[in-house]
Design an enzyme around this catalytic site. Structure first.
Site, PDB file in Angstrom:
ATOM      1  N   LYS A   1       0.858  -1.184   0.000  1.00  0.00           N
ATOM      2  CA  LYS A   1       0.000   0.000   0.000  1.00  0.00           C
ATOM      3  C   LYS A   1       0.891   1.229   0.000  1.00  0.00           C
ATOM      4  CE  LYS A   1      -1.780   3.012   2.737  1.00  0.00           C
ATOM      5  NZ  LYS A   1      -1.879   4.177   1.850  1.00  0.00           N
TER       6      LYS A   1
ATOM      7  N   GLU B   1       9.595   0.714  10.845  1.00  0.00           N
ATOM      8  CA  GLU B   1      10.630   1.712  10.547  1.00  0.00           C
ATOM      9  C   GLU B   1       9.981   3.068  10.720  1.00  0.00           C
ATOM     10  OE1 GLU B   1      12.065   0.745   6.687  1.00  0.00           O
ATOM     11  OE2 GLU B   1      12.438  -1.315   7.278  1.00  0.00           O
TER      12      GLU B   1
ATOM     13  N   CYS C   1      13.438  10.231   7.100  1.00  0.00           N
ATOM     14  CA  CYS C   1      13.382   9.705   8.472  1.00  0.00           C
ATOM     15  C   CYS C   1      14.730   9.846   9.151  1.00  0.00           C
ATOM     16  CB  CYS C   1      12.941   8.252   8.447  1.00  0.00           C
ATOM     17  SG  CYS C   1      13.941   7.256   7.343  1.00  0.00           S
TER      18      CYS C   1
ATOM     19  N   GLU D   1      10.090  15.287  15.807  1.00  0.00           N
ATOM     20  CA  GLU D   1      10.466  15.182  14.396  1.00  0.00           C
ATOM     21  C   GLU D   1       9.661  16.230  13.617  1.00  0.00           C
ATOM     22  OE1 GLU D   1       8.997  11.789  12.133  1.00  0.00           O
ATOM     23  OE2 GLU D   1      10.995  11.549  11.283  1.00  0.00           O
TER      24      GLU D   1
HETATM   25  P1  NAD Z   1       2.143   7.997   8.139  1.00  0.00           P
HETATM   26  O1  NAD Z   1       2.387   7.142   9.331  1.00  0.00           O
HETATM   27  O2  NAD Z   1       1.114   9.026   8.205  1.00  0.00           O
HETATM   28  O3  NAD Z   1       1.780   7.089   6.879  1.00  0.00           O
HETATM   29  C1  NAD Z   1       2.616   6.030   6.458  1.00  0.00           C
HETATM   30  C2  NAD Z   1       1.770   5.034   5.697  1.00  0.00           C
HETATM   31  O4  NAD Z   1       0.845   4.434   6.596  1.00  0.00           O
HETATM   32  C3  NAD Z   1       0.938   5.649   4.570  1.00  0.00           C
HETATM   33  O5  NAD Z   1       0.914   4.746   3.483  1.00  0.00           O
HETATM   34  C4  NAD Z   1      -0.442   5.746   5.208  1.00  0.00           C
HETATM   35  O6  NAD Z   1      -1.492   5.768   4.278  1.00  0.00           O
HETATM   36  C5  NAD Z   1      -0.460   4.469   6.040  1.00  0.00           C
HETATM   37  N1  NAD Z   1      -1.440   4.441   7.129  1.00  0.00           N
HETATM   38  C6  NAD Z   1      -2.023   5.500   7.744  1.00  0.00           C
HETATM   39  N2  NAD Z   1      -2.861   5.046   8.708  1.00  0.00           N
HETATM   40  C7  NAD Z   1      -2.779   3.697   8.706  1.00  0.00           C
HETATM   41  C8  NAD Z   1      -3.382   2.664   9.478  1.00  0.00           C
HETATM   42  N3  NAD Z   1      -4.242   2.940  10.463  1.00  0.00           N
HETATM   43  N4  NAD Z   1      -3.060   1.393   9.223  1.00  0.00           N
HETATM   44  C9  NAD Z   1      -2.156   1.096   8.251  1.00  0.00           C
HETATM   45  N5  NAD Z   1      -1.569   2.021   7.469  1.00  0.00           N
HETATM   46  C10 NAD Z   1      -1.872   3.308   7.698  1.00  0.00           C
HETATM   47  O7  NAD Z   1       3.567   8.595   7.777  1.00  0.00           O
HETATM   48  P2  NAD Z   1       3.899   9.612   6.588  1.00  0.00           P
HETATM   49  O8  NAD Z   1       3.495  10.959   7.026  1.00  0.00           O
HETATM   50  O9  NAD Z   1       3.414   9.071   5.300  1.00  0.00           O
HETATM   51  O10 NAD Z   1       5.490   9.478   6.539  1.00  0.00           O
HETATM   52  C11 NAD Z   1       6.310  10.254   7.328  1.00  0.00           C
HETATM   53  C12 NAD Z   1       6.808   9.457   8.513  1.00  0.00           C
HETATM   54  O11 NAD Z   1       7.448   8.263   8.057  1.00  0.00           O
HETATM   55  C13 NAD Z   1       7.864  10.198   9.291  1.00  0.00           C
HETATM   56  O12 NAD Z   1       7.649  10.045  10.661  1.00  0.00           O
HETATM   57  C14 NAD Z   1       9.156   9.531   8.867  1.00  0.00           C
HETATM   58  O13 NAD Z   1      10.189   9.643   9.778  1.00  0.00           O
HETATM   59  C15 NAD Z   1       8.714   8.127   8.685  1.00  0.00           C
HETATM   60  N6  NAD Z   1       9.641   7.398   7.804  1.00  0.00           N
HETATM   61  C16 NAD Z   1      10.465   6.456   8.353  1.00  0.00           C
HETATM   62  C17 NAD Z   1      11.386   5.790   7.564  1.00  0.00           C
HETATM   63  C18 NAD Z   1      12.323   4.766   8.163  1.00  0.00           C
HETATM   64  O14 NAD Z   1      12.916   3.994   7.413  1.00  0.00           O
HETATM   65  N7  NAD Z   1      12.493   4.702   9.474  1.00  0.00           N
HETATM   66  C19 NAD Z   1      11.460   6.063   6.200  1.00  0.00           C
HETATM   67  C20 NAD Z   1      10.605   7.026   5.672  1.00  0.00           C
HETATM   68  C21 NAD Z   1       9.700   7.686   6.492  1.00  0.00           C
END
Ligand code: NAD
Length: 497
Positions: free
Chosen positions: A192, A267, A301, A401
């Protein structure tokens, strides 16, 4: 730039979009509309305008994708010998390179990143397939010495159906660093992508089919987190979840996984420090700090979002940093700029909120500190590259963050103080050290709580180096041979002879 890429970029700049973008889910080896018929727009953050639309899925589409994946798990895919899986992944790598221009421009348009960054991400995706292609026939078990009367050995068996939830900041690289090892281990995947960035995952579906991947082995369901992500991670047909995203959503995902006892790797976010000691090569350190925080407009991230600098060089180092930061050109990712937009108005408001609250607390804003627009069009969601100076360890801007182009400067009196500041947040994802004393660097590396430590080059490493976090930054490791472990269940077999 090659001629084909110049044409694509011109087409995107002239029309706002490019031809041949995918529009439907990718399920069971073909494009399918959502069961509900609903669609959602994809917006270019560099203009703020919609340029494509895709299927808006729900739990019914998730059921179809998981059904296709479960069937594929016991179909021809399970009979393909590892060496042949490796050849298939090699073909996928070559095809990603062949389609690199189209993928990179699409990645720029939906994620807002600079074209050169998108090209790097697409090249990295090809490299990840190449790396895991070579691992397929080397992922071997071991034999256990129990004496002459027994034979005992371990087998790596594919974990099964993997759900992969991907964020918007690195759409193709985050997807592929989970997908390639999952396929190498013999798993099947339902991905997804983030709501904002669905295109390159769908494009990859077609590319993998062209490489010979059997139908149902890789599926993509597009839609929101609530409509698609939530039913996917709560589904009893999922054997492992790879989630990359925010801490809050990660906690939700963990709770959803619990009733089915589904394995998962999280992650999550970061607030990674870059420690610059007085004996460092300061020019290299300036380059490193600029890249660590302003690459992808700070939406990484593992961004080096905290500079921890020794007091004796603080004033001169920060003044050079401000000079370099003020010179950065901000604009649409398809133009020759140094920093692109942030991904959404919500993200822009969030970044602005952190900076405004810091200002109100009396924090010194050395440069930036305002939202802005593409200078050529006056459009898009941009935030100026920003530096906040002299922050206290418990300041909100240090602890949270921000996920934008905002560098938080902390001053250290000694190396021990620098280490304690570096370890002083809930996050523990990455950390950087700049010093000419390599013995000291390795001692500091051992004292830092982080999944990866970079010495004298922030973001050093590649698909070969394991990547992941500790504490609030999550658990489990992507990349490297360690990633294969996530996607296998180890079985020991012991016989009395
Ligand atoms: P987010 O948590 O809002 O969304 C991430 C994904 O989860 C999206 O595809 C979203 O649609 C999905 N999602 C949302 N609600 C969900 C649920 N209830 N169940 C399952 N999936 C759901 O994060 P974002 O704003 O898209 O991304 C930014 C965040 O991601 C930052 O905190 C960043 O640090 C982190 N990030 C971490 C890494 C890593 O490798 N550690 C890499 C990239 C981004």
């Amino acid at each position: 730039m090659n001629v084909a890429l110049v044409h694509l970029v011109n087409e995107a700049r002239r029309t706002g979009s490019i031809a041949d973008l995918p529009e439907q889910h990718w399920i069971d080896g073909r494009s399918v509309p959502s069961v509900s018929g609903r669609r959602m727009e994809t917006i270019d953050p560099g203009t703020g305008k919609a340029f494509a639309s895709v299927a808006a899925g729900n739990a019914l589409d998730v059921d179809l994708a998981i059904g296709a994946a479960r069937t594929a798990l016991s179909g021809p895919w399970s009979k393909i010998v590892p060496a042949e899986r490796g050849r298939l992944l090699s073909r996928a790598s070559a095809l990603i390179r062949a389609h690199a221009d189209h993928l990179a421009v699409a990645e720029t348009l939906h994620a807002g990143k600079r074209l050169v960054e998108a090209q790097g991400d697409v090249g990295g995706a090809a490299r990840a397939f190449e790396y895991y292609a070579g691992a397929c026939d080397k992922f071997q078990g071991s034999s256990i010495p129990l004496g002459p009367d027994y034979i005992s050995y371990t087998r790596h068996e594919p974990i099964g159906v993997v759900a992969q939830i991907v964020p918007w900041n690195y759409p193709i690289s985050t997807l592929v660093r989970g997908l390639a090892p999952a396929l190498a281990a013999g798993c099947v995947v339902v991905a997804k992508p983030a709501d904002q960035t669905p295109l390159t995952a769908l494009m990859l579906g077609k590319i993998l089919a062209e490489a010979g991947l059997p139908p149902g082995v890789f599926n993509v369901v597009t839609g929101t987190g609530a409509d698609v992500g939530a039913p996917l991670v709560a589904h009893p047909g999922i054997d492992h979840i790879t989630f990359t995203g925010s801490v809050a959503t990660g906690i939700n995902v963990m709770q959803s996984a619990a009733p089915n006892v589904t394995r998962l790797a999280l992650e999550l976010g970061g607030k990674s420090p870059v420690v610059v000691l007085a004996d460092a090569d300061l020019d290299a350190a300036i380059d490193g700090v600029i890249g660590a925080i302003f690459e992808n407009a700070g939406q990484i991230c593992s961004a080096g979002s905290r500079l921890i600098v020794e007091r004796q060089i603080h004033a001169s180092f920060v003044s050079k940093l401000v000079e370099r930061t003020r010179a950065l050109r901000v604009g649409h990712g398809l133009r020759a700029v140094d920093m692109g937009p942030v991904n959404s108005p919500a993200q822009l408001a969030r970044i602005g909120g952190f900076v405004e609250r810091a200002r109100a607390r009396g924090v010194e804003v050395l440069c930036g500190g305002q939202s802005t627009a593409d200078p050529e069009t006056g459009l898009g969601w941009f935030y100026e590259p920003t530096i906040l100076d002299g922050l206290a360890p418990n300041d909100e801007a240090v602890q949270c963050e921000i996920f934008g182009p905002v560098l938080c400067v902390q001053i250290a009196d000694t190396v021990e103080h620098a280490i304690s500041l570096a370890n002083g947040t809930d996050y523990a994802l990455a950390a950087g050290i700049y010093t000419r004393d390599l013995s000291n660097a390795h001692r500091i590396a051992a004292s830092l709580d982080a999944g990866q430590v970079y010495i004298n080059e922030f973001f050093a490493g590649g698909i070969e180096t394991p990547f992941g976090g500790n504490r609030a930054s999550g658990f489990g490791r992507a990349k490297g041979l360690e990633a294969l472990m996530s996607f296998s269940k180890l079985k020991s077999v012991t016989a009395r002879l």
